[in-house]
Write a protein that holds these residues in place. Structure first.
Motif, PDB file in Angstrom:
ATOM      1  N   LEU A   1       0.881  -1.178   0.000  1.00  0.00           N
ATOM      2  CA  LEU A   1       0.000   0.000   0.000  1.00  0.00           C
ATOM      3  C   LEU A   1       0.915   1.223   0.000  1.00  0.00           C
ATOM      4  O   LEU A   1       1.496   1.571   1.022  1.00  0.00           O
ATOM      5  CB  LEU A   1      -0.911  -0.010   1.231  1.00  0.00           C
ATOM      6  CG  LEU A   1      -2.150   0.901   1.195  1.00  0.00           C
ATOM      7  CD1 LEU A   1      -3.126   0.516   2.313  1.00  0.00           C
ATOM      8  CD2 LEU A   1      -1.798   2.374   1.316  1.00  0.00           C
ATOM      9  N   ALA A   2       1.074   1.852  -1.163  1.00  0.00           N
ATOM     10  CA  ALA A   2       1.998   2.979  -1.312  1.00  0.00           C
ATOM     11  C   ALA A   2       1.284   4.297  -1.021  1.00  0.00           C
ATOM     12  O   ALA A   2       0.113   4.467  -1.347  1.00  0.00           O
ATOM     13  CB  ALA A   2       2.582   2.998  -2.720  1.00  0.00           C
ATOM     14  N   GLY A   3       2.023   5.233  -0.422  1.00  0.00           N
ATOM     15  CA  GLY A   3       1.439   6.511  -0.040  1.00  0.00           C
ATOM     16  C   GLY A   3       1.109   7.423  -1.190  1.00  0.00           C
ATOM     17  O   GLY A   3       0.291   8.329  -1.048  1.00  0.00           O
ATOM     18  N   THR A   4       1.744   7.224  -2.348  1.00  0.00           N
ATOM     19  CA  THR A   4       1.411   7.973  -3.560  1.00  0.00           C
ATOM     20  C   THR A   4       1.608   7.057  -4.762  1.00  0.00           C
ATOM     21  O   THR A   4       2.252   6.009  -4.666  1.00  0.00           O
ATOM     22  CB  THR A   4       2.304   9.218  -3.754  1.00  0.00           C
ATOM     23  OG1 THR A   4       3.632   8.801  -4.086  1.00  0.00           O
ATOM     24  CG2 THR A   4       2.335  10.110  -2.526  1.00  0.00           C
ATOM     25  N   ASP A   5       1.086   7.482  -5.909  1.00  0.00           N
ATOM     26  CA  ASP A   5       1.275   6.709  -7.132  1.00  0.00           C
ATOM     27  C   ASP A   5       2.739   6.672  -7.550  1.00  0.00           C
ATOM     28  O   ASP A   5       3.216   5.674  -8.103  1.00  0.00           O
ATOM     29  CB  ASP A   5       0.435   7.316  -8.266  1.00  0.00           C
ATOM     30  CG  ASP A   5      -1.057   7.248  -7.990  1.00  0.00           C
ATOM     31  OD1 ASP A   5      -1.467   6.417  -7.152  1.00  0.00           O
ATOM     32  OD2 ASP A   5      -1.806   8.030  -8.601  1.00  0.00           O
ATOM     33  N   VAL A   6       3.471   7.750  -7.280  1.00  0.00           N
ATOM     34  CA  VAL A   6       4.893   7.786  -7.633  1.00  0.00           C
ATOM     35  C   VAL A   6       5.671   6.790  -6.780  1.00  0.00           C
ATOM     36  O   VAL A   6       6.551   6.070  -7.276  1.00  0.00           O
ATOM     37  CB  VAL A   6       5.453   9.212  -7.479  1.00  0.00           C
ATOM     38  CG1 VAL A   6       6.959   9.233  -7.714  1.00  0.00           C
ATOM     39  CG2 VAL A   6       4.766  10.169  -8.449  1.00  0.00           C
ATOM     40  N   VAL A   7       5.354   6.732  -5.494  1.00  0.00           N
ATOM     41  CA  VAL A   7       5.975   5.734  -4.616  1.00  0.00           C
ATOM     42  C   VAL A   7       5.636   4.328  -5.112  1.00  0.00           C
ATOM     43  O   VAL A   7       6.490   3.432  -5.139  1.00  0.00           O
ATOM     44  CB  VAL A   7       5.507   5.930  -3.166  1.00  0.00           C
ATOM     45  CG1 VAL A   7       5.996   4.779  -2.276  1.00  0.00           C
ATOM     46  CG2 VAL A   7       6.011   7.258  -2.611  1.00  0.00           C
ATOM     47  N   ALA A   8       4.386   4.128  -5.533  1.00  0.00           N
ATOM     48  CA  ALA A   8       3.966   2.824  -6.057  1.00  0.00           C
ATOM     49  C   ALA A   8       4.768   2.445  -7.290  1.00  0.00           C
ATOM     50  O   ALA A   8       5.130   1.267  -7.470  1.00  0.00           O
ATOM     51  CB  ALA A   8       2.472   2.846  -6.391  1.00  0.00           C
ATOM     52  N   ALA A   9       5.076   3.411  -8.149  1.00  0.00           N
ATOM     53  CA  ALA A   9       5.861   3.126  -9.358  1.00  0.00           C
ATOM     54  C   ALA A   9       7.255   2.627  -8.988  1.00  0.00           C
ATOM     55  O   ALA A   9       7.776   1.671  -9.588  1.00  0.00           O
ATOM     56  CB  ALA A   9       5.957   4.373 -10.230  1.00  0.00           C
ATOM     57  N   GLY A  10       7.868   3.260  -7.990  1.00  0.00           N
ATOM     58  CA  GLY A  10       9.179   2.802  -7.537  1.00  0.00           C
ATOM     59  C   GLY A  10       9.111   1.422  -6.920  1.00  0.00           C
ATOM     60  O   GLY A  10       9.980   0.568  -7.152  1.00  0.00           O
ATOM     61  N   ALA A  11       8.058   1.171  -6.133  1.00  0.00           N
ATOM     62  CA  ALA A  11       7.878  -0.141  -5.512  1.00  0.00           C
ATOM     63  C   ALA A  11       7.679  -1.220  -6.565  1.00  0.00           C
ATOM     64  O   ALA A  11       8.226  -2.328  -6.456  1.00  0.00           O
ATOM     65  CB  ALA A  11       6.673  -0.088  -4.565  1.00  0.00           C
TER      66      ALA A  11
END
Length: 363
Positions: free
Chosen positions: A264-274
């Motif tokens: 569960l990423a805090g932002t979409d950009v964080v999700a992209a890195g994950a």
């Protein structure tokens, strides 16, 4: 007759009504063309923009402001001007300001609370109509107290503080808050993962001291409690809202707590890195690990797979913030409300795409 009227307007300040009359369309049609947020025909757009150029509509308003002619100026303060989410808020503010002939200025704080406070003070000295702060606040007492003092100082100078995407200041503070259901969005997203069968969820909420991250973490924790599933604090990784944090947090978690089945990423950009870190480790999304984001910026639908995320109405928040300032100025001191009455909250919702599926059986 119409030519005479246009000449008179050019001698003073061209208004949106002048543009509409010269173009032979309604004021609403001109607003749609200038905002760029509504579908209009190419012929209508060309006709309106020709009149805008002929009357020098926007340029006049900005030039008069720079010359001290009294056009209101609104200062938009943002952590990082390249951040996609709050760039959409700034777009909403600027679009609504342009429709009123106001000038917008943008300043960046670099995620530094001291710089943010200094810029608020500088804008007060410059006599802006309003200071609009975008993004999460810092949750410590001295910061809150100083911001409250600046809010009162702005108010005394005939200006106004607007907080966008953060909680209101405590006490009777003359500031407007335009927020969104941050905690509710995180609750809904965590519930979506839990309903798919996930129990071990890596949570990347953001910096621990930011109110935005605190609300997202609370929402996730509430969802686990509602589902009767133990929440493991060891699966929480705090950090920046950027690609590198997403990558590094997942990379570290794969070595330390590799049994998580979702992120569960805090932002979409964080999700992209994950997502990239999972791929680098030879894991598939969502077959091996599901992943969700927060914000619903254009990137979310451009990733492969497309990202399930929380939609936040950022651009609408910007428009609402500017309207709140304009209504206050037009209404005068008699229209001022209490701090509670100035707290506006917009809704969020989950956008389901392709990045979540039930957890794969563990061998």
């Amino acid at each position: 007759m119409s030519q005479r009227k246009a000449t008179t307007s050019d001698a003073g300040r061209a208004t949106i009504r002048d543009v509409a009359e010269r173009a032979g369309v309604s004021v609403a049609s001109v607003s749609r063309v200038l905002s760029g947020n509504y579908p209009v025909s190419e012929e209508l757009r060309r006709r309106v923009m020709k009149v805008v150029r002929d009357l020098d509509y926007v340029t006049n308003a900005h030039a008069r402001s720079l010359a001290g002619g009294g056009t209101p100026t609104v200062a938009i303060l943002i952590n990082n001007i390249t951040g996609a989410a709050f760039a959409h808020v700034a777009k909403g503010v600027e679009g609504a300001a342009t429709l009123r002939g106001w000038l917008s200025l943008v300043g960046t704080t670099g995620d530094d609370p001291e710089r943010e406070l200094a810029l608020v003070n500088l804008m007060r000295q410059q006599g802006v109509a309003a200071v609009i702060l975008l993004g999460g606040a810092y949750d410590y007492d001295e910061y809150q107290l100083r911001m409250a003092r600046f809010a009162r100082s702005l108010d005394a100078a005939g200006s106004h503080l607007v907080l966008v995407g953060r909680p209101p200041l405590e006490g009777d503070v003359p500031a407007t808050t335009v927020d969104y259901d941050n905690e509710g969005g995180a609750y809904a997203m965590a519930s979506h993962l839990l309903s798919a069968g996930h129990r071990r969820v890596l949570v990347l909420p953001g910096h621990a001291e930011l109110t935005t991250a605190q609300a997202r973490l609370r929402g996730a924790q509430r969802a686990f409690e509602a589902y009767g599933v133990p929440f493991d604090p060891g699966l929480v990784r705090h950090g920046r809202y950027d690609y590198d944090h997403g990558y590094e947090a997942v990379e570290a978690a794969l070595h330390e707590t590799p049994d998580f089945t979702a992120v569960l990423a805090g932002t979409d950009v964080v999700a992209a890195g994950a997502m990239q870190a999972l791929r680098a480790a030879g894991l598939r999304v969502p077959e091996d690990v599901s992943i969700v984001g927060y914000d619903d910026i254009p990137l979310a639908s451009q990733l492969t797979p497309q990202l399930t995320t929380v939609h936040v109405p950022y651009e609408e928040m910007g428009r609402v913030a500017l309207r709140a300032v304009a209504d206050r100025r037009e209404g005068g001191a008699g229209r001022r409300k209490s701090a509670d009455g100035d707290h506006l909250v917009l809704g969020t919702h989950v956008v389901v795409r392709n990045s979540v599926q039930p957890p794969a059986p563990r061998g």
